[in-house]
Design an enzyme around this catalytic site. Sequence first.
Site, PDB file in Angstrom:
ATOM      1  N   ASP A  48      -5.395   0.916  -2.989  1.00  0.00           N
ATOM      2  CA  ASP A  48      -6.367   0.042  -3.670  1.00  0.00           C
ATOM      3  C   ASP A  48      -7.677  -0.144  -2.919  1.00  0.00           C
ATOM      4  O   ASP A  48      -7.741  -0.110  -1.701  1.00  0.00           O
ATOM      5  CB  ASP A  48      -5.744  -1.333  -3.962  1.00  0.00           C
ATOM      6  CG  ASP A  48      -5.104  -1.984  -2.751  1.00  0.00           C
ATOM      7  OD1 ASP A  48      -4.630  -1.254  -1.847  1.00  0.00           O
ATOM      8  OD2 ASP A  48      -5.077  -3.227  -2.683  1.00  0.00           O
TER       9      ASP A  48
ATOM     10  N   GLU B 294      -2.242  -3.237  -2.011  1.00  0.00           N
ATOM     11  CA  GLU B 294      -1.941  -3.791  -0.681  1.00  0.00           C
ATOM     12  C   GLU B 294      -2.727  -5.064  -0.444  1.00  0.00           C
ATOM     13  O   GLU B 294      -2.276  -5.974   0.224  1.00  0.00           O
ATOM     14  CB  GLU B 294      -2.259  -2.760   0.416  1.00  0.00           C
ATOM     15  CG  GLU B 294      -1.726  -3.131   1.798  1.00  0.00           C
ATOM     16  CD  GLU B 294      -2.508  -4.212   2.513  1.00  0.00           C
ATOM     17  OE1 GLU B 294      -1.886  -5.059   3.200  1.00  0.00           O
ATOM     18  OE2 GLU B 294      -3.732  -4.251   2.406  1.00  0.00           O
TER      19      GLU B 294
HETATM   20 ZN   LIG Z   1      -7.735  -4.667   3.891  1.00  0.00          ZN
HETATM   21 ZN   LIG Z   2      -6.044  -2.161   4.577  1.00  0.00          ZN
END
Ligand SMILES: [Zn+2]
Ligand SMILES: [Zn+2]
Length: 434
Positions: A102, A168
């Site tokens: 991401d 994440e």
């Molecule tokens: Zn980060």
């Molecule tokens: Zn990261």
Amino acid sequence: MKASLILSLCVCSLQAIAQKNALRTQVNTKADALQEQVITWRRDFHEHPELGNHEVRTSAIIAKHLQSLGIEVTTGIATTGVVGVLKGGHPGPVVALRADMDGLPVIERTPVPFASKVKTTYNGQEVGVMHACGHDSHMAILMAVAQVLSSMKADLHGTVKFIFQPAEEGVEPGQKGGAEQMVKEGVLENPKVDVVFGLHINSQTEVGKITYRPGGTMAGVNDMQIIVKGRSAHGAYPWSSVDPIVTSAQIINNLQTIVSRNINVTENPAVVTIGAIKGGNRSNIIPESVEMLGTLRSFTPADEKMLVTRVTEIATKTAEAQGATATVKIPYSNHYPVTYNDPELTQKMLPSLQQTAGAANVLLRPPVTGAEDFSFYQEKVPGLFIFLGGMPKGGDPLKAPSHHTPDFYIDESGFSLGVKALCNMTIDYMNNKR
Ligand SMILES: [Zn+2]
Ligand SMILES: [Zn+2]
């Protein structure tokens, strides 16, 4: 021991060393040959970043690449996650390698020709999107690792699971995602993962270097909400109030003693931060309540438990002393476990990293008070998470733009070391288990 037995043992171990060196040379040659391709993949991801749980284009590119290598691919895990399974020519352990996919809601300001111009909405706001944490490089590196290892499939003593994980950096309120969701959806099962390795590029560590830390490496996080309730009154007649603002000020001050007086500073650090305080709307009204939001960071489960207990005690008892009440919610909306590098595993893998990068380039690092959802995998299986240098040689770490900022910049020449490190750790782990 008979001389002939000693001699055959020596020959066997010499053969094993020669075999190990031959594999390492193969990995290094193949990784170097793929460096330009890794840069091309990374720049493409960089120019087309997608926010957490929206990595549709990204995951399609990854799935296609893994399929082209003959790797067994599953898509759609935890929304956009992609998992590839590569079975080696010999039986052995299952090694999982993880990359996150991401980008972040940041407007890019770097002068590179492949800078992102992508715009989207996030939390109802118009935002830019940028790979401002370097996850583009993690994906490109792991795609190359998949290519190298699949070309050496016949020599592998075990199975490799390639985990490309969404979100994440977290998800929008109300959504599920990231490593926690991948684990819930069974990413560590079938085949059952024995060990997990991952890396994070670092914009403030010089290219060519790898840093690591055994034990608590990145912080465990709990966010918190404290609501202090008192009695409202005219600001001119405070004696008829139970003032939640004065009480909140006392709570904030008292919370500072947790780090200064409860944490054993010789062992592990901890952080207690109040980041938001909301109460009242004009100068002459004492409000009824105040809301505070904050974050707790620790490096061991025991310290995490202590922080939660002490914050709760201090907030409720300080409020009680003023005739007010405090309601404490921990975690409020967010919890990340400690990114914990299994000490025995770290010790075992250290020679692999040192032989890959050169011993002088593998450095012990201090703990990081930021968090990583790689920790959700490490809660279930032993894991090692390392940091890969991404700052141009001779740069000043204090001046290098930090992660999550519009000027975040990565020197791409460090990528091949990342490919080599993940390949060699995988092969060495498998061969050490034989
Ligand atoms: Zn980060
Ligand atoms: Zn990261």
